[in-house]
Design an enzyme around this catalytic site. Structure first.
Site, mmCIF file in Angstrom:
data_model
loop_
_atom_site.group_PDB
_atom_site.id
_atom_site.type_symbol
_atom_site.label_atom_id
_atom_site.label_comp_id
_atom_site.label_asym_id
_atom_site.label_seq_id
_atom_site.Cartn_x
_atom_site.Cartn_y
_atom_site.Cartn_z
ATOM 1 N N LYS A 1 1.359 9.957 5.647
ATOM 2 C CA LYS A 1 1.402 8.547 6.053
ATOM 3 C C LYS A 1 2.681 7.848 5.575
ATOM 4 O O LYS A 1 2.742 6.627 5.473
ATOM 5 C CB LYS A 1 0.141 7.837 5.541
ATOM 6 C CG LYS A 1 -1.162 8.414 6.109
ATOM 7 C CD LYS A 1 -2.380 7.520 5.855
ATOM 8 C CE LYS A 1 -3.645 8.087 6.528
ATOM 9 N NZ LYS A 1 -4.817 7.190 6.353
ATOM 10 N N TYR B 1 -14.672 1.169 -7.559
ATOM 11 C CA TYR B 1 -15.905 1.964 -7.511
ATOM 12 C C TYR B 1 -16.661 1.894 -8.833
ATOM 13 O O TYR B 1 -17.787 2.368 -8.936
ATOM 14 C CB TYR B 1 -15.576 3.423 -7.143
ATOM 15 C CG TYR B 1 -14.847 3.509 -5.818
ATOM 16 C CD1 TYR B 1 -15.554 3.470 -4.618
ATOM 17 C CD2 TYR B 1 -13.457 3.561 -5.761
ATOM 18 C CE1 TYR B 1 -14.889 3.506 -3.397
ATOM 19 C CE2 TYR B 1 -12.776 3.602 -4.555
ATOM 20 C CZ TYR B 1 -13.500 3.567 -3.380
ATOM 21 O OH TYR B 1 -12.836 3.580 -2.179
ATOM 22 N N ARG C 1 -10.730 10.025 1.430
ATOM 23 C CA ARG C 1 -10.627 10.735 2.711
ATOM 24 C C ARG C 1 -11.712 11.807 2.814
ATOM 25 O O ARG C 1 -12.158 12.130 3.923
ATOM 26 C CB ARG C 1 -9.219 11.313 2.888
ATOM 27 C CG ARG C 1 -8.175 10.194 3.028
ATOM 28 C CD ARG C 1 -6.754 10.724 3.137
ATOM 29 N NE ARG C 1 -5.776 9.640 3.050
ATOM 30 C CZ ARG C 1 -4.472 9.823 2.924
ATOM 31 N NH1 ARG C 1 -3.972 11.049 2.905
ATOM 32 N NH2 ARG C 1 -3.651 8.792 2.830
ATOM 33 N N SER D 1 -10.051 5.526 -5.045
ATOM 34 C CA SER D 1 -10.990 6.631 -5.255
ATOM 35 C C SER D 1 -10.505 7.638 -6.302
ATOM 36 O O SER D 1 -11.263 8.019 -7.202
ATOM 37 C CB SER D 1 -11.252 7.329 -3.919
ATOM 38 O OG SER D 1 -10.033 7.760 -3.318
ATOM 39 N N GLU E 1 7.353 -7.122 1.824
ATOM 40 C CA GLU E 1 6.012 -7.097 2.430
ATOM 41 C C GLU E 1 5.243 -8.375 2.077
ATOM 42 O O GLU E 1 4.551 -8.950 2.918
ATOM 43 C CB GLU E 1 5.217 -5.869 1.944
ATOM 44 C CG GLU E 1 5.732 -4.533 2.484
ATOM 45 C CD GLU E 1 5.386 -4.314 3.956
ATOM 46 O OE1 GLU E 1 4.733 -5.174 4.563
ATOM 47 O OE2 GLU E 1 5.794 -3.267 4.503
ATOM 48 N N LYS F 1 0.863 -1.177 0.000
ATOM 49 C CA LYS F 1 0.000 0.000 0.000
ATOM 50 C C LYS F 1 0.900 1.227 0.000
ATOM 51 O O LYS F 1 1.697 1.424 0.924
ATOM 52 C CB LYS F 1 -0.917 0.001 1.218
ATOM 53 C CG LYS F 1 -1.799 1.237 1.267
ATOM 54 C CD LYS F 1 -2.796 1.176 2.393
ATOM 55 C CE LYS F 1 -3.681 2.412 2.389
ATOM 56 N NZ LYS F 1 -4.646 2.417 3.487
ATOM 57 N N LYS G 1 -2.069 -1.535 -3.876
ATOM 58 C CA LYS G 1 -2.943 -0.362 -3.846
ATOM 59 C C LYS G 1 -2.115 0.914 -3.902
ATOM 60 O O LYS G 1 -1.146 1.014 -3.147
ATOM 61 C CB LYS G 1 -3.742 -0.406 -2.543
ATOM 62 C CG LYS G 1 -4.590 0.819 -2.305
ATOM 63 C CD LYS G 1 -5.266 0.712 -0.964
ATOM 64 C CE LYS G 1 -6.050 1.982 -0.731
ATOM 65 N NZ LYS G 1 -6.623 2.062 0.560
HETATM 66 C C1 PBG Z 1 -7.700 3.458 5.361
HETATM 67 C C2 PBG Z 1 -7.908 3.277 3.902
HETATM 68 C C3 PBG Z 1 -7.641 4.197 2.867
HETATM 69 C C4 PBG Z 1 -8.157 3.629 1.703
HETATM 70 C C5 PBG Z 1 -8.658 2.360 2.035
HETATM 71 N N1 PBG Z 1 -8.474 2.153 3.400
HETATM 72 C C6 PBG Z 1 -7.107 5.579 2.897
HETATM 73 C C7 PBG Z 1 -5.771 5.862 3.438
HETATM 74 O O1 PBG Z 1 -4.951 4.973 3.676
HETATM 75 O O2 PBG Z 1 -5.522 7.040 3.685
HETATM 76 C C8 PBG Z 1 -8.157 4.298 0.354
HETATM 77 C C9 PBG Z 1 -9.179 3.832 -0.619
HETATM 78 C C10 PBG Z 1 -9.422 4.726 -1.776
HETATM 79 O O3 PBG Z 1 -8.772 5.769 -1.980
HETATM 80 O O4 PBG Z 1 -10.328 4.389 -2.544
HETATM 81 N N2 PBG Z 1 -6.545 2.992 5.908
#
Ligand code: PBG
Length: 322
Positions: free
Chosen positions: A216, A312, A204, A273, A232, A194, A247
């Site tokens: 993050k 989505y 968010r 997203s 990982e 991720k 991701k």
């Molecule tokens: C939370 C999480 C996130 C997403 C899925 N779980 C956001 C982040 O890590 O800030 C993102 C999903 C998306 O953007 O569609 N940990």
């Protein structure tokens, strides 16, 4: 010229015969956003067509998706600021609306595959995925909270837990907790690779979960790296993950390919997203053909080696196939 590759493209029927990749509705997991209350359906302003639903309307939405053949859903809760705290206590409160909704969904639709998210951010007053102390994200102390959250979600009937927090050791920690408590059948889809990505912005917005300070980058991966994804993946595989996820998807097709070439576990990709929003925005301006762009994107993710796609686009894609 002895070789004329165009011969294999000369008609729809021949193109059909030589087609290597197909995306099926069965490959898709549809992410849904949940809010507390009754009769609520609020569009996410940066994600046209995607809503936050209260449980009554979410059940209807799930049913309409099932009629289109979608059988897997990942539910994310949007919590009001007033319920957030530093230790994400709401995440394992058995009376919290998220856990009650998961239970309700599974009761009404036992045949679906229900996935949940394991991370502190929706419940954290700091907006981080882990516990914060003096501006730092603590790893081992966070595991305890993730463990409690996981047990609560497993108890609510979730089929697949999705640890999205990127703390070290969390897959093994959660696996042990589940097994010790009799949840040996609850699966784990680890957010293995991720990345610290700009493409989570609209998500968010949907959850009001942006970090209150900093970013993050001390836990999510550097977009410059792919070798690290192998570390990982090794750990998640050893620690008992049932699926490995990459991701975001589109800027990381090479990482999807890397993991699918090197690991026997099913690879999932999260078409996030921002990847949805940019297609929607361009389509609204008339700059892109929405349906063709969506199909090409999903195809590219599958072709690169993902067996499963969280997207989505799921409902629009399923409608198109019908
Ligand atoms: C939370 C999480 C996130 C997403 C899925 N779980 C956001 C982040 O890590 O800030 C993102 C999903 C998306 O953007 O569609 N940990």
């Amino acid at each position: 010229m002895q070789r004329r590759p165009r011969r294999n493209r000369k008609s729809e029927s021949i193109r059909g015969l030589v087609e290597e990749t197909q995306v099926s509705v069965k490959d898709l997991i549809f992410p849904l956003f949940l809010v507390d209350g009754h009769h609520k359906q609020i569009e996410v302003s940066s994600m046209p067509g995607i809503h936050r639903y209260s449980i009554d309307l979410m059940l209807k939405e799930i049913e309409s998706c099932m009629n289109l053949g979608i059988m897997a859903f990942d539910v994310f809760p949007a919590y009001p600021e007033s319920l957030k705290d530093a230790v994400a206590s709401e995440s394992y409160n058995p009376e919290t609306f998220y856990l009650k909704a998961l239970r309700e969904i599974k009761k009404q639709f036992p045949e679906i595959c229900l996935m949940s998210d394991v991370a502190m951010d929706p419940y954290s007053s700091d907006g981080h995925d882990g516990l914060v102390k003096n501006g730092k994200i603590l790893n081992d102390e966070t595991l305890e909270i993730l463990g409690r959250m996981s047990l609560a979600q497993a108890d609510a009937g979730v089929d697949i837990l999705g640890p999205s927090d990127m703390m070290d050791g969390r897959v093994g920690y959660i696996r042990d907790m589940l097994d010790e408590n009799g949840f040996t059948d609850t699966s784990i889809m680890s957010y293995t690779a991720k990345y610290a990505s700009a493409f989570y912005g609209p998500f968010r917005d949907a959850l009001d979960s942006a970090p209150k300070f900093g970013d993050k980058k001390t836990y999510q991966m550097n977009p410059a790296n792919s070798q690290e994804a192998l570390i990982e993946a090794d750990l998640d595989m050893e620690e008992g993950a049932d699926f490995l996820m990459v991701k975001p998807a589109l800027s990381y097709l090479d990482v999807i390919k890397l993991l699918s070439d090197n690991y026997p576990l099913p690879i999932a990709a999260y078409n996030v997203s921002g990847e949805y929003s940019m297609v929607k925005a361009a389509a609204e301006k008339g700059w892109l053909d929405y349906e063709r762009s969506m199909q090409e994107i999903l195809l590219s993710i599958k072709r690169s080696g993902a067996k499963i796609i969280l997207t989505y686009f799921a409902k629009d894609f399923a409608k198109l196939l019908k």
